[in-house]
Design an enzyme around this catalytic site. Structure first.
Site, PDB file in Angstrom:
ATOM      1  N   HIS A 183       0.725  -1.207  -0.062  1.00 34.49           N
ATOM      2  CA  HIS A 183      -0.171  -0.029  -0.129  1.00 34.49           C
ATOM      3  C   HIS A 183       1.251   1.299  -0.142  1.00 34.49           C
ATOM      4  CE1 HIS A 183      -4.230  -1.628   1.679  1.00 34.49           C
ATOM      5  NE2 HIS A 183      -3.628  -2.393   0.481  1.00 34.49           N
TER       6      HIS A 183
ATOM      7  N   TYR B 285      -9.022   5.261   7.836  1.00 35.85           N
ATOM      8  CA  TYR B 285      -9.283   5.345   9.302  1.00 35.85           C
ATOM      9  C   TYR B 285     -10.216   6.291   9.420  1.00 35.85           C
ATOM     10  CZ  TYR B 285      -4.611   2.871  10.555  1.00 35.85           C
ATOM     11  OH  TYR B 285      -3.811   2.221  10.652  1.00 35.85           O
TER      12      TYR B 285
ATOM     13  N   PRO C 255      -3.828  -0.244  19.101  1.00 36.28           N
ATOM     14  CA  PRO C 255      -3.495  -0.569  17.787  1.00 36.28           C
ATOM     15  C   PRO C 255      -3.503   0.313  16.678  1.00 36.28           C
ATOM     16  CG  PRO C 255      -5.680  -1.553  18.447  1.00 36.28           C
ATOM     17  CD  PRO C 255      -4.884  -0.948  19.773  1.00 36.28           C
TER      18      PRO C 255
ATOM     19  N   LYS D 124       1.485  -0.598  15.181  1.00 33.67           N
ATOM     20  CA  LYS D 124       2.923  -0.340  15.488  1.00 33.67           C
ATOM     21  C   LYS D 124       3.343  -1.709  16.273  1.00 33.67           C
ATOM     22  CE  LYS D 124       4.711   2.762  13.468  1.00 33.67           C
ATOM     23  NZ  LYS D 124       4.367   2.475  12.052  1.00 33.67           N
TER      24      LYS D 124
ATOM     25  N   TYR E 180       4.341   6.324  10.305  1.00 37.77           N
ATOM     26  CA  TYR E 180       3.418   5.331   9.983  1.00 37.77           C
ATOM     27  C   TYR E 180       4.415   4.266   9.233  1.00 37.77           C
ATOM     28  CZ  TYR E 180      -0.751   2.645   8.971  1.00 37.77           C
ATOM     29  OH  TYR E 180      -1.762   1.611   8.987  1.00 37.77           O
TER      30      TYR E 180
END
Ligand code: RFL
Ligand code: PHB
Length: 400
Positions: free
Chosen positions: A78, A206, A297, A301, A391
């Site tokens: 991604h 998200y 979560p 990570k 990220y």
């Protein structure tokens, strides 16, 4: 009482989750003898549905250790994520911003790859052991006592590794006055599902919604993974499949987009916690992964930090056994803890930005601040690049 049977290895590892199995695999490749002691049976360790995202460097590390073949074939690369709020969906393009990417590849698949590698090398973990107890950790000859098939054993080793997760026995064997615990509980949990349906999105979504956080992830082109923020004491029995899809539909909705439904084959509720216990070393015992720290979560990570711990500890052990240089082992805890707090920072940032803090006095004010934060974020290349950098992952130690 009968004396235990004495066994001997260089590194005794408690816990056969991803941390323990990866460390064992890397040590074997480096010629260091080790044994993994796991409480549960093998099927159970693979059946736990958990992480889904691997950082760029985590994939490089697994690949360099011969574990990348199936990730390359079946993993989903991604380039970014979607952030959604106030009914708008915005793309944060990691590749375009900082030329890095992430991989969607389930922890269950990582576990299968690790177990296959151990089977091929003839070094499976010892499953279904009980009563594991590290001892003599402040001496040069530590050991782990345990029971297997009703028989007692003492595994003598040069080092003990606690890779036994949050509920394990390794961390509690450090005297309370020798460690500091930092902890935060959240007033919400995640309800997670796996469903037989093609993902309705090309990349992870998200979403901050007035009713709470929601997220759309995936495991493959045929299996979707979705999450809902729920109350921490909520019962999964309260959530019929229809209710779950209806709520996801509300929280993920944007004009012109449709959430496809499918058969839910796994659903559970997980509490959210932030936790750090330091130092991560006590005499000849070192902790890795969830045994030492837990993150909520939202930043994806936990597993990645565990892999970073394992790489660092592997390097310290290799230096020690190859050249008698113990500097890496002595610095292990301080070096790892420093990265752990950066990981905690990012996970806290994502969690606070994206969840509803229902029930607190400042809930409404906080929600407006969160919307302001998200609007500023998606309008600033610098802010998005900062998110992308964290990220896609902090640097990971290169293997010695
Ligand atoms: P684990 O996986 O808990 O494994 C520990 C192992 O030790 C065994 N054990 C014992 N063995 C012997 N004697 C004892 N007394 C023992 N006590 C326990 C256990 O049976 C088990 O096999 O810890 P490890 O290996 O450190 O791995 C950590 C990861 O599992 C964890 O950090 C991640 O799953 C966290 N996480 C995520 N991480 C990511 O990097 N990306 C994600 O997208 C992500 N999503 C998640 C997550 C965790 C979640 N849950 C359920 C907590 C999503 C969720 C919902
Ligand atoms: C998952 O796919 O399980 C997943 C992805 C991203 C997260 C957490 C979980 O932040």
């Amino acid at each position: 009482m009968s004396e235990p049977t004495i066994l001997r290895t260089q590194v005794g590892i408690i816990g056969g989750g991803p941390s323990g199995l990866l460390l064992s695999h890397l040590l074997r490749l480096s010629g260091i003898d080790n044994t993994v002691l796991e409480l549960r049976d093998r099927e159970y360790t693979v059946a736990r549905v958990r992480a889904g995202v691997l950082e760029h460097d985590a994939v490089d590390l697994l690949t360099s250790a011969g574990l990348g073949e199936r990730i390359a074939r079946e993993g989903l690369k991604h380039q970014g994520i979607y952030l959604q709020f106030a009914g708008e969906r915005h793309h944060v393009d990691f590749s375009e911003l900082i030329d890095r990417d992430i991989w969607v590849y389930g922890q269950q698949e990582v576990m299968k790859d690790l177990i296959a590698a151990h089977d091929a090398a003839g070094t499976p973990a010892r499953y279904e052991i009980s009563d594991a107890q590290p001892q003599d950790l402040l001496t040069d000859a530590p050991s782990i006592r345990y029971t297997e098939n009703g028989e007692k054993f003492e595994l003598r080793c040069d080092f003990v590794v606690g890779a036994d997760g949050f509920h394990g026995v390794a961390r509690p064997s450090i005297p309370a006055d020798q460690s500091a615990v930092h902890e935060r509980e959240y007033h919400f949990a995640w309800l997670g599902i796996l469903a037989h349906v093609a993902p309705s999105t090309d990349e992870l979504i998200y979403s901050l919604h007035e009713r709470g956080f929601a997220m759309h992830s995936m495991r493959s082109n045929k299996v979707s993974r979705l999450y809902l923020q729920v109350e921490p004491d909520d019962d999964i029995e309260n959530w019929s499949d229809d209710r779950i899809w209806d709520e996801l539909d509300i929280r993920l909705r944007v004009p012109g987009w449709q959430l496809e439904r499918g058969e839910i084959f796994e659903k559970s509720i997980t509490p959210m916690r932030s936790f750090v216990s330091e130092p991560m070393s006590y005499g000849r015992m070192h902790l890795v992964g969830d045994a030492a720290h837990i993150v909520p979560p939202t930043g994806a990570k936990g597993l990645n930090q565990a892999i970073a711990d394992v790489a660092l500890l592997h390097n310290g052990l290799v230096d020690h056994f190859r050249s008698g240089n113990s500097a890496g082992l002595e610095a292990y805890s301080a070096t790892s803890v420093e990265r752990v707090w950066k990981t905690q920072y990012f996970s806290t940032y994502m969690t606070r930005m994206l969840h509803r803090f229902h029930g607190t006095d400042d809930a409404e004010f906080d929600y407006q601040v969160q919307l302001g934060q998200l609007r500023q974020l998606i309008s600033s290349r610098h802010a998005m690049a900062a998110l992308a950098e964290l990220y896609t992952g902090l640097p990971m130690p290169k293997l010695h």
